[in-house]
Design an enzyme around this catalytic site. Structure first.
Site, PDB file in Angstrom:
ATOM      1  N   ASP A  70       0.877  -1.157   0.000  1.00 23.82           N
ATOM      2  CA  ASP A  70       0.000   0.000   0.000  1.00 23.82           C
ATOM      3  C   ASP A  70       0.912   1.204   0.000  1.00 23.82           C
ATOM      4  OD1 ASP A  70      -2.770   0.832  -0.112  1.00 23.82           O
ATOM      5  OD2 ASP A  70      -2.315   1.918   1.729  1.00 23.82           O
ATOM      6  N   SER A  71       0.626   2.090  -0.901  1.00 25.73           N
ATOM      7  CA  SER A  71       1.567   3.178  -1.076  1.00 25.73           C
ATOM      8  C   SER A  71       0.814   4.433  -1.417  1.00 25.73           C
ATOM      9  CB  SER A  71       2.535   2.806  -2.191  1.00 25.73           C
ATOM     10  OG  SER A  71       1.805   2.366  -3.308  1.00 25.73           O
ATOM     11  N   PHE A 153       3.447   5.172 -13.771  1.00 23.09           N
ATOM     12  CA  PHE A 153       2.001   5.257 -13.581  1.00 23.09           C
ATOM     13  C   PHE A 153       1.724   6.263 -12.475  1.00 23.09           C
ATOM     14  CE2 PHE A 153       1.402   3.036  -9.489  1.00 23.09           C
ATOM     15  CZ  PHE A 153       2.662   2.472  -9.324  1.00 23.09           C
TER      16      PHE A 153
HETATM   17  P1  IMP Z   1      -2.624   1.706  -3.592  1.00 22.09           P
HETATM   18  O1  IMP Z   1      -1.283   1.462  -2.996  1.00 22.09           O
HETATM   19  O2  IMP Z   1      -2.969   0.682  -4.620  1.00 22.09           O
HETATM   20  O3  IMP Z   1      -3.663   1.964  -2.591  1.00 22.09           O
HETATM   21  O4  IMP Z   1      -2.570   3.026  -4.437  1.00 22.09           O
HETATM   22  C1  IMP Z   1      -1.592   3.941  -4.279  1.00 22.09           C
HETATM   23  C2  IMP Z   1      -1.777   5.083  -5.234  1.00 22.09           C
HETATM   24  O5  IMP Z   1      -0.666   5.927  -4.978  1.00 22.09           O
HETATM   25  C3  IMP Z   1      -1.691   4.696  -6.710  1.00 22.09           C
HETATM   26  O6  IMP Z   1      -2.924   4.578  -7.344  1.00 22.09           O
HETATM   27  C4  IMP Z   1      -0.951   5.871  -7.305  1.00 22.09           C
HETATM   28  O7  IMP Z   1      -1.846   6.892  -7.591  1.00 22.09           O
HETATM   29  C5  IMP Z   1      -0.073   6.310  -6.152  1.00 22.09           C
HETATM   30  N1  IMP Z   1       1.257   5.671  -6.239  1.00 22.09           N
HETATM   31  C6  IMP Z   1       1.778   4.712  -5.447  1.00 22.09           C
HETATM   32  N2  IMP Z   1       3.026   4.381  -5.833  1.00 22.09           N
HETATM   33  C7  IMP Z   1       3.274   5.142  -6.901  1.00 22.09           C
HETATM   34  C8  IMP Z   1       4.405   5.258  -7.758  1.00 22.09           C
HETATM   35  O8  IMP Z   1       5.449   4.588  -7.658  1.00 22.09           O
HETATM   36  N3  IMP Z   1       4.281   6.169  -8.734  1.00 22.09           N
HETATM   37  C9  IMP Z   1       3.184   6.931  -8.907  1.00 22.09           C
HETATM   38  N4  IMP Z   1       2.121   6.858  -8.161  1.00 22.09           N
HETATM   39  C10 IMP Z   1       2.149   5.968  -7.151  1.00 22.09           C
END
Ligand code: IMP
Length: 202
Positions: A70-71, A153
């Site tokens: 999760d990021s 992305f």
């Molecule tokens: P999740 O971790 O799937 O909840 O979503 C994290 C959201 O943070 C993603 O949809 C991106 O919008 C953004 N995100 C996370 N990591 C990256 C990355 O390495 N580059 C660009 N956006 C990121």
């Protein structure tokens, strides 16, 4: 060979994560291989909480080792927003372009020296028996005045990695992985996984 289920349907993430786990004695699968596992609501207030929730659900439903990340992006001038709402900053189902547009709008009047931001990543590894592990890492940077680059992305075209003077989207996959929040966290998760696989006899 043991299976490792990546608890995501995001193809950009699957590509990055697979690249960093290359060479491990596991068959890497994703939730695209398990259409019957329903999506998990990412409703917890921390990256760690959401990563654990996703990995626990995937491990329980599949009976395999599961890895979830999760990021998200925390922008200083926005008091840490979008944070855990990064994927849906511009609303439920928002796409990358809409999220990036909203971020630029909100920072419209903010000068370069106040556009500091940090990408954070939590990775949870959950074994079929329920044993859980968590690693976290981050990468500091700055939000560009307009999108730059075509790789990656999400917020990649807006996130400037200052030591290189490039946005994440201007870096190739290998260069990004060396310094990115997810790359750093994944290398640690890889070591952990190697250890767990050797303990469980491969
Ligand atoms: P999740 O971790 O799937 O909840 O979503 C994290 C959201 O943070 C993603 O949809 C991106 O919008 C953004 N995100 C996370 N990591 C990256 C990355 O390495 N580059 C660009 N956006 C990121």
């Amino acid at each position: 060979m043991r299976k490792l289920l990546l608890a995501t349907r995001n193809r950009g993430k699957v590509r990055e994560i697979k690249g960093l786990l290359d060479g491990l004695p596991v068959e890497v699968l994703s939730l695209e291989d398990y259409p019957e596992i329903p999506p998990v609501e990412e409703d917890l207030p921390t990256f760690a909480g959401n990563a654990l929730k996703k990995a626990e659900t995937a491990a329980r439903a599949s009976g395999e080792i599961a890895l979830a990340d999760d990021s998200g992006l925390e922008v200083e001038a926005l008091n840490g927003q979008p944070g855990v709402y990064s994927a849906r900053f511009a609303g439920p189902g928002a796409d990358d372009e809409a999220n990036n547009r909203l971020l630029l709008e909100k920072l419209n009047a903010v000068p370069p020296e106040r556009r500091g931001a940090v990408f954070r990543c939590a990775i949870a590894l959950v074994l079929p028996g329920g044993e859980t592990h968590l690693v976290e890492d981050s990468c500091p940077g700055r939000i560009a005045p307009s999108p730059r680059g075509s790789g990656g992305f999400g917020y990649d075209p807006l996130f400037i990695y200052e030591p290189a003077g490039l946005t994440y989207a201007e870096m190739d996959q290998e260069a990004k992985s060396k310094i990115s929040h997810r790359g750093k966290a994944l290398r640690r998760a890889r070591m952990l996984l190697e250890d767990l696989l050797s303990k469980s006899g491969g």
